[in-house]
Design a protein around this motif. Sequence first.
Motif, PDB file in Angstrom:
ATOM      1  N   ASP A 175       0.858  -1.186   0.000  1.00 37.98           N
ATOM      2  CA  ASP A 175       0.000   0.000   0.000  1.00 37.98           C
ATOM      3  C   ASP A 175       0.895   1.237   0.000  1.00 37.98           C
ATOM      4  N   ARG A 176       1.056   1.864  -1.157  1.00 33.15           N
ATOM      5  CA  ARG A 176       1.949   3.018  -1.267  1.00 33.15           C
ATOM      6  C   ARG A 176       1.490   4.182  -0.406  1.00 33.15           C
ATOM      7  N   ALA A 177       0.188   4.376  -0.311  1.00 28.50           N
ATOM      8  CA  ALA A 177      -0.344   5.484   0.483  1.00 28.50           C
ATOM      9  C   ALA A 177       0.024   5.327   1.963  1.00 28.50           C
ATOM     10  N   ARG A 178      -0.056   4.112   2.446  1.00 30.24           N
ATOM     11  CA  ARG A 178       0.275   3.825   3.842  1.00 30.24           C
ATOM     12  C   ARG A 178       1.757   3.576   4.050  1.00 30.24           C
ATOM     13  N   GLY A 179       2.430   3.206   2.967  1.00 29.24           N
ATOM     14  CA  GLY A 179       3.857   2.917   3.061  1.00 29.24           C
ATOM     15  C   GLY A 179       4.173   1.580   3.688  1.00 29.24           C
ATOM     16  N   GLY A 180       3.391   0.563   3.390  1.00 30.11           N
ATOM     17  CA  GLY A 180       3.669  -0.756   3.940  1.00 30.11           C
ATOM     18  C   GLY A 180       2.810  -1.838   3.315  1.00 30.11           C
ATOM     19  N   TYR A 181       3.111  -3.074   3.665  1.00 36.39           N
ATOM     20  CA  TYR A 181       2.360  -4.218   3.166  1.00 36.39           C
ATOM     21  C   TYR A 181       1.103  -4.416   3.987  1.00 36.39           C
ATOM     22  N   GLU A 182       0.095  -5.035   3.370  1.00 38.03           N
ATOM     23  CA  GLU A 182      -1.193  -5.219   4.061  1.00 38.03           C
ATOM     24  C   GLU A 182      -1.187  -6.372   5.050  1.00 38.03           C
ATOM     25  N   LYS A 183      -0.256  -7.325   4.889  1.00 35.31           N
ATOM     26  CA  LYS A 183      -0.279  -8.524   5.728  1.00 35.31           C
ATOM     27  C   LYS A 183       1.103  -8.855   6.281  1.00 35.31           C
ATOM     28  N   ASN A 184       1.104  -9.741   7.267  1.00 38.29           N
ATOM     29  CA  ASN A 184       2.327 -10.344   7.782  1.00 38.29           C
ATOM     30  C   ASN A 184       2.314 -11.822   7.465  1.00 38.29           C
ATOM     31  N   LEU A 185       3.473 -12.351   7.120  1.00 37.24           N
ATOM     32  CA  LEU A 185       3.660 -13.786   6.943  1.00 37.24           C
ATOM     33  C   LEU A 185       4.177 -14.332   8.272  1.00 37.24           C
ATOM     34  N   VAL A 186       3.537 -15.383   8.769  1.00 37.17           N
ATOM     35  CA  VAL A 186       3.915 -15.981  10.049  1.00 37.17           C
ATOM     36  C   VAL A 186       4.288 -17.440   9.803  1.00 37.17           C
ATOM     37  N   VAL A 187       5.549 -17.763  10.055  1.00 34.11           N
ATOM     38  CA  VAL A 187       6.049 -19.128   9.900  1.00 34.11           C
ATOM     39  C   VAL A 187       6.272 -19.685  11.304  1.00 34.11           C
ATOM     40  N   SER A 188       5.557 -20.753  11.660  1.00 34.36           N
ATOM     41  CA  SER A 188       5.679 -21.369  12.983  1.00 34.36           C
ATOM     42  C   SER A 188       6.401 -22.702  12.860  1.00 34.36           C
ATOM     43  N   ALA A 189       7.290 -22.977  13.819  1.00 35.02           N
ATOM     44  CA  ALA A 189       8.073 -24.205  13.801  1.00 35.02           C
ATOM     45  C   ALA A 189       8.221 -24.749  15.216  1.00 35.02           C
ATOM     46  N   THR A 190       8.204 -26.074  15.336  1.00 37.04           N
ATOM     47  CA  THR A 190       8.335 -26.725  16.638  1.00 37.04           C
ATOM     48  C   THR A 190       9.746 -27.296  16.807  1.00 37.04           C
ATOM     49  N   PRO A 191      10.243 -27.361  18.055  1.00 38.20           N
ATOM     50  CA  PRO A 191      11.612 -27.819  18.280  1.00 38.20           C
ATOM     51  C   PRO A 191      11.802 -29.297  17.958  1.00 38.20           C
ATOM     52  N   LEU A 192      12.984 -29.601  17.463  1.00 37.39           N
ATOM     53  CA  LEU A 192      13.395 -30.983  17.208  1.00 37.39           C
ATOM     54  C   LEU A 192      14.330 -31.388  18.331  1.00 37.39           C
ATOM     55  N   GLY A 193      13.816 -31.970  19.401  1.00 37.37           N
ATOM     56  CA  GLY A 193      14.652 -32.365  20.530  1.00 37.37           C
ATOM     57  C   GLY A 193      15.041 -31.165  21.361  1.00 37.37           C
ATOM     58  N   LEU A 194      15.996 -31.374  22.257  1.00 37.98           N
ATOM     59  CA  LEU A 194      16.451 -30.322  23.158  1.00 37.98           C
ATOM     60  C   LEU A 194      17.540 -29.494  22.518  1.00 37.98           C
TER      61      LEU A 194
END
Length: 196
Positions: A175-194
């Motif tokens: 959005d040029r008028a606002r100077g930013g993107y309309e959304k956020n990308l959220v990548v979630s990940a779970t731990p592999l062991g300790l």
Amino acid sequence: MNEAVPSAGANDGGTPAAGQPEPSSSVLPGEVPPGRVGTPAASQRVRFVPTELVLPGGARADVLPAATVGGQLVVPEHVRRVGWWDGGAQAGDPFGSVVIAGHVDSAKEGVGFFARLLKAKPGEVVVLRGGDHSASYRVDSVTSVLKGALATESGAFDQTGDHRLVLITCTGAYDRARGGYEKNLVVSATPLGLAK
């Protein structure tokens, strides 16, 4: 230096003093016997502040602490660096989200390090490093949310649930008028062991 401290009512020999009840020897499963101190196991969790992020394919970025100012997470201006939210979990914590955010691009510097997240897929592995420690996480989900809903509806900043890694960048229409993107990308990940 660890020293055993006699419990109240015990004499120097470690036996109950006169008139004191004999301590109970029954301990319920999962309880630690009173007055016993153990040595941490080698497999005990290691907590650390991430200083490097390695994405699938081996691309690496420096991770800098990022604070919230006026309710907004302030990420590093340099688009090839990312920011670890210092109000969230550390790598290896038993609970809470390790939140790392970065720019997808900038008018001055071009494509950002987190532009790679636009191609992230479940099953891929992301690694956090800090000092001599590392922790690996498997991507579970890749979603986009409206910017205004990131803090309230995405759960990205949740510190009460199971431990996980959350990577955040911008996506959607610009959005040029606002100077930013309309959304956020959220990548979630779970731990592999300790963490180690």
